[in-house]
Design a protein around this motif. Structure first.
Motif, mmCIF file in Angstrom:
data_model
loop_
_atom_site.group_PDB
_atom_site.id
_atom_site.type_symbol
_atom_site.label_atom_id
_atom_site.label_comp_id
_atom_site.label_asym_id
_atom_site.label_seq_id
_atom_site.Cartn_x
_atom_site.Cartn_y
_atom_site.Cartn_z
ATOM 1 N N LYS A 33 26.343 -5.225 34.073
ATOM 2 C CA LYS A 33 26.885 -6.519 34.505
ATOM 3 C C LYS A 33 26.306 -7.015 35.819
ATOM 4 O O LYS A 33 26.089 -8.211 35.991
ATOM 5 N N GLY A 60 25.594 -7.108 30.414
ATOM 6 C CA GLY A 60 26.629 -6.547 29.565
ATOM 7 C C GLY A 60 27.055 -5.239 30.186
ATOM 8 O O GLY A 60 26.611 -4.922 31.291
ATOM 9 N N PHE A 62 30.184 -6.209 27.400
ATOM 10 C CA PHE A 62 31.260 -7.184 27.438
ATOM 11 C C PHE A 62 32.537 -6.657 26.790
ATOM 12 O O PHE A 62 33.393 -7.429 26.378
#
Length: 102
Positions: A33, A60, A62
């Protein structure tokens, strides 16, 4: 970067990553992230102590509770393709400021 521990999963797409390159499922790459694109981190599977170095080239994961998404090739090297998820430790490749996870 300090050492971080958490869940890892893997993905195998044929699309462009956040860095603009095509996703290569066999490459040693990962999605994170916040780590800078192009940075390298050592990822250790805490169940079997296998480690690899991957390049962050995407964003990601997610899914809540996941720390990193690895390419299928990276997950294969860490031996968790069949389970789909693993608890891992990630750390900078130079080892600065690291401590192991419990």
């Amino acid at each position: 970067m300090k050492t971080a521990c958490g869940g890892a999963s893997w993905y195998s797409l044929r699309s462009r990553t956040a860095s603009g390159e095509m996703m290569n499922p066999a490459a040693m790459t990962a999605a994170h992230k916040t780590l800078p694109l192009g940075s390298k981190v050592k990822v250790t599977n805490l169940k079997n102590n296998r480690s690899i170095v991957v390049t962050i080239n995407d964003r990601g994961p997610f899914i809540k509770g996941r720390l990193i998404d690895l390419s299928k090739g990276a997950a294969r090297q860490l031996d968790f393709v069949h389970s789909g998820v693993a608890r891992v430790q990630i750390e900078s490749v130079d080892g600065s400021g690291t401590k192991s996870c419990a």
